[in-house]
Design an enzyme around this catalytic site. Structure first.
Site, PDB file in Angstrom:
ATOM      1  N   LYS A 174     -22.341  24.153  27.379  1.00 56.32           N
ATOM      2  CA  LYS A 174     -21.927  25.401  26.746  1.00 56.32           C
ATOM      3  C   LYS A 174     -21.607  25.196  25.273  1.00 56.32           C
ATOM      4  O   LYS A 174     -21.926  26.034  24.420  1.00 56.32           O
ATOM      5  CB  LYS A 174     -20.712  25.989  27.469  1.00 56.32           C
ATOM      6  CG  LYS A 174     -20.196  27.313  26.869  1.00 56.32           C
ATOM      7  CD  LYS A 174     -21.252  28.401  26.893  1.00 56.32           C
ATOM      8  CE  LYS A 174     -20.792  29.677  26.182  1.00 56.32           C
ATOM      9  NZ  LYS A 174     -19.766  30.427  26.923  1.00 56.32           N
ATOM     10  N   LYS A 242     -13.366  29.836  18.566  1.00 59.25           N
ATOM     11  CA  LYS A 242     -12.721  28.953  19.547  1.00 59.25           C
ATOM     12  C   LYS A 242     -13.712  27.882  20.007  1.00 59.25           C
ATOM     13  O   LYS A 242     -13.376  26.689  20.070  1.00 59.25           O
ATOM     14  CB  LYS A 242     -12.233  29.765  20.745  1.00 59.25           C
ATOM     15  CG  LYS A 242     -11.818  28.925  21.956  1.00 59.25           C
ATOM     16  CD  LYS A 242     -11.427  29.793  23.131  1.00 59.25           C
ATOM     17  CE  LYS A 242     -12.577  30.502  23.794  1.00 59.25           C
ATOM     18  NZ  LYS A 242     -13.446  29.604  24.584  1.00 59.25           N
TER      19      LYS A 242
END
Length: 301
Positions: A174, A242
């Site tokens: 990811k 983030k």
């Protein structure tokens, strides 16, 4: 786990999680859902989903718990502790964390689950709100291959699943995804700004590029958002930064220098710092415009 469709506790029914829970219910799974903002979960009652009063209540007695919360710290706060989700799960159940969290957090969660006789997968997703809504998510699963295979019927209504390695590997995949996506968004935004400032119609330039080597999902979906000026969040900028920041911290711990990722992270951080935290990450175009106006003002001073 029973041969029938497993019962599911679904934790986190926000922009993407709500669609994912709905699709699972429509596929015949029995769900019990919880969300920190209760109203977002309550809307799912119309789709036959039981609404739990707490995260631990959603997890109690089910065969699989899916976590789709916003960050590693939030996941740890909800999953851990004596009153958390992991403590509430029955022996033999499986926790599937589909949130984007740090690699080390996923590995620690896997260890915590193993100590309690629970299965664990870290299975973050890519595809945004549209992918969650349409069931076309890319699912990157880390953990035991047998567990991924066993849960294939659960993943099928959500998208395409690839087993990428042991626990934590899903989060590594990811992070790789997020670096590619974030860089591509910035490149598309810079290209459209260049076209706009040079006197061309950005919408027509984008159309001209479709089908060529510059074509991509980002150009098609986020480029369209940019030319329309629609920055309603599908993937909020605060979550993009983030992930880029998490990737950079991991890279530094591995002794790697990633200069493109550094520049992209700074650009998204500037967007967040100038009020764009809850705008879609395609709003990086707005930040580029702001930065260029500031530079021009400084030159004119």
């Amino acid at each position: 786990m029973s041969a029938a469709l497993p019962s599911i506790g679904f934790i986190g029914t926000g922009i993407m999680g709500g669609h994912m829970a709905r699709r699972l219910s429509e596929a015949g799974f029995r769900l019990r859902a919880w969300n920190r903002t209760a109203e977002k979960a309550e809307a799912l009652a119309n789709h036959g989903i039981e609404i739990a009063a707490s995260a631990s209540a959603a997890a109690a007695g089910v065969e699989v718990v899916i976590c789709m919360l916003s960050s590693g710290p939030v996941c740890d706060a909800v999953l851990g502790g004596r009153d958390g989700v992991i403590a509430a799960m029955r022996t033999g159940a499986t926790l599937v964390v589909m949130s984007s969290i740090p690699v080390e957090t996923a590995r620690a969660q896997a260890d915590a689950c193993a100590r309690r006789g629970l299965g664990y997968l870290d299975a973050p997703v890519s595809g945004g709100e549209r992918g969650a809504r349409d069931g076309t998510l890319a699912i990157m699963a880390g953990g035991e291959a047998g567990t991924v295979e066993e849960l294939a019927p659960l993943f099928a209504p959500l998208g395409r699943t690839t087993h990428v390695g042991p626990a934590g590997s899903g989060q590594l995949a990811k992070l790789a995804n997020q670096l590619i996506v974030a860089s591509n968004i910035c490149a598309v935004a810079e290209a459209l700004l260049l076209a706009e400032r040079g006197g061309a119609d950005p919408a027509r330039v984008r159309e001209a590029l479709l089908g060529g080597f510059a074509d991509s999902t980002v150009l098609r979906q986020h480029g369209e958002r940019m030319v329309r000026g629609d920055f309603t969040p599908g993937g909020p900028a605060k979550y993009q930064v983030k992930d880029t920041s998490t990737a950079l911290r991991l890279a530094r711990s591995l002794g790697l220098s990633l200069p493109i990722a550094d520049a992209v992270d700074r650009l998204f951080q500037n967007l967040v710092d100038h009020g764009g935290a809850d705008m879609d990450h395609s709003a990086v175009l707005v930040e580029l415009r702001r930065a260029n106006r500031s530079a021009e003002t400084a030159l004119d001073a």
